[in-house]
Design a protein around this motif. Structure first.
Motif, PDB file in Angstrom:
ATOM      1  N   PRO A  13       0.830  -1.200   0.000  1.00 38.42           N
ATOM      2  CA  PRO A  13       0.000   0.000   0.000  1.00 38.42           C
ATOM      3  C   PRO A  13       0.869   1.257   0.000  1.00 38.42           C
ATOM      4  CG  PRO A  13      -0.150  -1.147   2.108  1.00 38.42           C
ATOM      5  CD  PRO A  13       0.656  -2.003   1.193  1.00 38.42           C
ATOM      6  N   HIS A  14       0.330   2.292  -0.606  1.00 38.40           N
ATOM      7  CA  HIS A  14       1.063   3.554  -0.711  1.00 38.40           C
ATOM      8  C   HIS A  14       1.235   4.191   0.664  1.00 38.40           C
ATOM      9  CE1 HIS A  14       2.345   7.447  -2.109  1.00 38.40           C
ATOM     10  NE2 HIS A  14       1.387   7.982  -1.365  1.00 38.40           N
ATOM     11  N   ARG A  15       2.439   4.565   0.976  1.00 33.02           N
ATOM     12  CA  ARG A  15       2.750   5.285   2.211  1.00 33.02           C
ATOM     13  C   ARG A  15       3.604   6.492   1.841  1.00 33.02           C
ATOM     14  NH1 ARG A  15      -0.403   3.137   6.050  1.00 33.02           N
ATOM     15  NH2 ARG A  15      -0.177   0.916   6.215  1.00 33.02           N
ATOM     16  N   PRO A  16       3.231   7.685   2.322  1.00 37.21           N
ATOM     17  CA  PRO A  16       4.054   8.852   1.999  1.00 37.21           C
ATOM     18  C   PRO A  16       5.408   8.792   2.699  1.00 37.21           C
ATOM     19  CG  PRO A  16       2.248   9.449   3.474  1.00 37.21           C
ATOM     20  CD  PRO A  16       2.057   8.003   3.085  1.00 37.21           C
ATOM     21  N   LYS A  18       8.814  10.312   4.772  1.00 35.36           N
ATOM     22  CA  LYS A  18       8.897  10.844   6.127  1.00 35.36           C
ATOM     23  C   LYS A  18       8.536  12.330   6.196  1.00 35.36           C
ATOM     24  CE  LYS A  18      11.961  10.398  10.080  1.00 35.36           C
ATOM     25  NZ  LYS A  18      13.267   9.942  10.518  1.00 35.36           N
ATOM     26  N   HIS A  21       4.908  12.811   5.262  1.00 31.87           N
ATOM     27  CA  HIS A  21       4.101  12.326   6.379  1.00 31.87           C
ATOM     28  C   HIS A  21       3.966  13.407   7.455  1.00 31.87           C
ATOM     29  CE1 HIS A  21       2.407   9.373   9.129  1.00 31.87           C
ATOM     30  NE2 HIS A  21       3.312   9.712  10.034  1.00 31.87           N
ATOM     31  N   ARG A  83      -6.689   6.146  11.676  1.00 33.85           N
ATOM     32  CA  ARG A  83      -7.422   5.221  10.807  1.00 33.85           C
ATOM     33  C   ARG A  83      -8.506   5.902   9.969  1.00 33.85           C
ATOM     34  NH1 ARG A  83      -8.463  -0.537  13.724  1.00 33.85           N
ATOM     35  NH2 ARG A  83      -6.280  -1.043  14.032  1.00 33.85           N
ATOM     36  N   GLU A 129      -3.130  10.908  -0.385  1.00 34.79           N
ATOM     37  CA  GLU A 129      -1.914  10.444   0.285  1.00 34.79           C
ATOM     38  C   GLU A 129      -2.208   9.432   1.395  1.00 34.79           C
ATOM     39  OE1 GLU A 129       1.259  10.941  -0.416  1.00 34.79           O
ATOM     40  OE2 GLU A 129       0.804  12.220  -2.107  1.00 34.79           O
ATOM     41  N   ARG A 130      -3.356   9.522   2.009  1.00 41.22           N
ATOM     42  CA  ARG A 130      -3.725   8.610   3.100  1.00 41.22           C
ATOM     43  C   ARG A 130      -4.640   7.483   2.638  1.00 41.22           C
ATOM     44  NH1 ARG A 130       0.116   9.816   6.668  1.00 41.22           N
ATOM     45  NH2 ARG A 130      -0.068  11.892   7.541  1.00 41.22           N
ATOM     46  N   ALA A 132      -4.182   4.538   1.863  1.00 43.98           N
ATOM     47  CA  ALA A 132      -3.924   3.216   2.456  1.00 43.98           C
ATOM     48  C   ALA A 132      -4.783   3.003   3.700  1.00 43.98           C
ATOM     49  CB  ALA A 132      -2.450   3.076   2.796  1.00 43.98           C
ATOM     50  N   THR A 133      -5.155   4.092   4.391  1.00 44.52           N
ATOM     51  CA  THR A 133      -5.986   3.926   5.583  1.00 44.52           C
ATOM     52  C   THR A 133      -7.388   3.454   5.220  1.00 44.52           C
ATOM     53  OG1 THR A 133      -6.669   6.252   5.610  1.00 44.52           O
ATOM     54  CG2 THR A 133      -4.695   5.674   6.872  1.00 44.52           C
ATOM     55  N   GLU A 136      -7.094  -0.308   5.057  1.00 48.72           N
ATOM     56  CA  GLU A 136      -6.986  -0.823   6.425  1.00 48.72           C
ATOM     57  C   GLU A 136      -8.320  -0.766   7.153  1.00 48.72           C
ATOM     58  OE1 GLU A 136      -3.934   1.566   8.142  1.00 48.72           O
ATOM     59  OE2 GLU A 136      -2.358   0.748   6.842  1.00 48.72           O
TER      60      GLU A 136
END
Length: 143
Positions: A13-16, A18, A21, A83, A129-130, A132-133, A136
């Protein structure tokens, strides 16, 4: 010469990064507090003062103003809950686009629609950007 094909079905999954973020969390906290304290909160705490200070609110039913206040407070809180960030940002995107439409067409002040549209762009970026949440959250709810 050999060619390789990428298998995106099992991609992480995409995570930005550091820095991104940290920028996102700073924006989320500031905008979340703005929507809880300055935008949605007054609609719930002192709704009479809201119609006195902004005459265009008189054209909107009182129950709708309360609903908008609840949605803004919920979205502001959701931006600060890890979340729920993408879901809250997506909801606030819709809310701010509708607010821009209200400013432009009901209040007849199209220049006032710029701020909600800028917020909608920021919330769209946060939701992207979020994203992926969302996966989840879906996995958590379907268990």
């Amino acid at each position: 010469m050999t060619t390789t094909t990428a298998d995106f079905s099992a991609a992480a999954p995409h995570r930005p990064g550091k820095i991104r973020h940290r920028v996102l969390w700073t924006l989320q906290i500031l905008l979340g507090l703005f929507f809880v304290i300055a935008s949605g909160g007054p609609k719930l705490v002192i709704p009479g003062a809201l119609t006195d200070n902004a005459p265009e609110n008189l054209t909107i039913p009182f129950a709708l103003l309360i609903f908008i206040g609840v949605a803004e407070v919920a979205g502001g809180i959701g931006l600060m809950v890890p979340r729920l960030t993408a879901l809250a940002a997506a909801g606030l995107t819709v809310l701010t686009v509708l607010a821009a439409g209200t400013q432009a067409f009901i209040a007849d002040k199209p220049a006032m629609a710029i701020f909600p549209l800028a917020l909608a762009a920021i919330f769209t970026w946060i939701a992207y950007e979020r994203r992926a949440t969302l996966t989840e959250l879906r996995d958590t709810l379907t268990r």
